[in-house]
Design an enzyme around this catalytic site. Structure first.
Site, PDB file in Angstrom:
ATOM      1  N   GLY A 172     -93.469  -8.961 -94.122  1.00 57.14           N
ATOM      2  CA  GLY A 172     -92.611  -8.549 -93.022  1.00 57.14           C
ATOM      3  C   GLY A 172     -92.778  -7.094 -92.658  1.00 57.14           C
ATOM      4  O   GLY A 172     -93.014  -6.753 -91.494  1.00 57.14           O
ATOM      5  N   ASP A 173     -92.666  -6.206 -93.657  1.00 54.67           N
ATOM      6  CA  ASP A 173     -92.829  -4.774 -93.404  1.00 54.67           C
ATOM      7  C   ASP A 173     -93.811  -4.159 -94.398  1.00 54.67           C
ATOM      8  O   ASP A 173     -93.700  -3.001 -94.751  1.00 54.67           O
ATOM      9  CB  ASP A 173     -91.478  -4.050 -93.470  1.00 54.67           C
ATOM     10  CG  ASP A 173     -90.795  -4.220 -94.819  1.00 54.67           C
ATOM     11  OD1 ASP A 173     -91.268  -5.058 -95.625  1.00 54.67           O
ATOM     12  OD2 ASP A 173     -89.789  -3.527 -95.076  1.00 54.67           O
ATOM     13  N   GLU A 174     -94.764  -4.961 -94.839  1.00 53.46           N
ATOM     14  CA  GLU A 174     -95.753  -4.512 -95.809  1.00 53.46           C
ATOM     15  C   GLU A 174     -97.150  -4.563 -95.200  1.00 53.46           C
ATOM     16  O   GLU A 174     -97.496  -5.505 -94.495  1.00 53.46           O
ATOM     17  CB  GLU A 174     -95.715  -5.383 -97.066  1.00 53.46           C
ATOM     18  CG  GLU A 174     -94.421  -5.287 -97.852  1.00 53.46           C
ATOM     19  CD  GLU A 174     -94.471  -6.153 -99.088  1.00 53.46           C
ATOM     20  OE1 GLU A 174     -95.347  -5.919 -99.944  1.00 53.46           O
ATOM     21  OE2 GLU A 174     -93.649  -7.072 -99.195  1.00 53.46           O
TER      22      GLU A 174
END
Length: 335
Positions: free
Chosen positions: A236-238
């Site tokens: 997701g936010d990696e």
């Protein structure tokens, strides 16, 4: 063990497992049985599943300490599918843990031949399944009519390796690139990047703002990398960046510091400012034939060292970081 009858858990949580106080699986949902490489009943949960985040989860006592936090797991055998999970204690030493495929659901459907009946009726993945089936049918028809249009096939392959939101490479493309570099013995460096405080942006300003932040961060990473480097969104936010033939700590330090500084700049959305930062873990190949999984793991360890140090910073992996593996993970994982 549970206030719900087994049949109810099977229907609403087809990927659950009920664990005894010794950490053995008393029962499991039908979909979990379907994807497991070995029988689950009576098996020790941590012998079937590798909980790799938070680190150092190798006993039932440590597993219970993760209650309420998002777990990152993968199967130890067969197809090493990445999974997400959350555990709830039963108050008697046992627990119920519910798993999902997260953004890997499309790959999982293909790998395990799953259908809508393998998901809870309210699971949004069911709707994704219909979309995947429709896309598959459309692609089959297209291939039968356009076998000589090589350009269309190349474009379709490119889409398969691209994250649609950010335009960066996806996890599949990253795995291919790492496999190629490792087999060639080519020196390289890995950056594992996690966006700090991204969840707060999503929660307070909405997913449209979150998407804008992700696209902005991805643009910065693309601008800071070279043509032969690989920048991929893996969660997701990696993000993970592979720097081909670049092992200079000085250059990597400058790149990491510059990206952190640029990502910290406010992102405008609907007359408001979204503010995040980034933490970065860096691993450098040390052998002639490095192992891709080990490189990713060491970069992840360095990333958590950066998180523990206060976020908005970077850390190079060093072996002494392994000695702190029993350090509790950060609350609100990857906030």
């Amino acid at each position: 063990m549970s206030c719900f009858p087994d049949r109810m858990l099977h229907q609403i949580c087809p990927m659950h497992a009920v664990l005894t106080p010794t950490g053995h699986i008393r029962q499991a949902g039908p979909t979990l049985h379907k994807i497991a490489p070995t029988p689950l009943a009576g098996a020790r949960f941590l012998e079937i599943f590798d909980v790799y985040r938070p680190r150092a989860v190798d006993s039932m006592a440590q597993l219970l300490q993760t209650e309420g936090r998002k777990l990152h797991l993968r199967l130890r055998g067969g197809i090493r599918t990445p999974l997400k999970g959350i555990l709830v204690s039963d108050g008697q030493g046992g627990a119920v843990i519910n798993l999902s495929f997260g953004i890997a659901v499309v790959d999982a459907v293909r790998d395990y031949a799953l259908t809508s009946t393998d998901f809870a009726p309210t699971d949004l993945a069911v709707e994704m399944l219909y979309l995947v089936e429709a896309k598959s049918a459309a692609m089959d028809a297209s291939r039968s009519l356009n076998t000589r249009l090589q350009g269309a096939m190349v474009a379709a392959e490119e889409r398969a390796y691209t994250d649609t939101l950010t335009g960066l490479r996806n996890r599949r493309a990253l795995d291919v690139a790492l496999d190629r570099l490792c087999r060639a013995g080519q020196p390289f460096a890995l950056m594992h990047i996690d966006l700090d405080f991204f969840k707060q942006v999503n929660d307070t300003m909405g997913h449209a703002a979150g998407d804008q932040v992700l696209r902005t961060a991805a643009r910065i990473m693309a601008e800071e990398t070279r043509k032969d480097d690989i920048a991929a969104r893996v969660g997701g936010d990696e993000f993970v960046i592979v720097f081909d033939a670049l092992t200079s700590r000085t250059r990597l330090r400058d790149l990491a510091a510059r990206m952190i500084a640029r990502i910290e700049e406010p992102v405008a959305h609907d007359d408001r400012s979204c503010r995040i930062s980034a933490s970065i873990g860096i691993a450098i190949s040390e052998s002639e034939q490095p192992d891709a999984a080990q490189m990713l793991e060491t970069a992840d360890i360095a990333l958590y060292a950066a998180k523990r140090a206060g976020r908005a910073r970077f850390r190079f992996f060093s072996p002494d970081m392994l000695e702190t593996s029993d350090t509790p993970a950060l609350p609100a994982a990857r906030a």
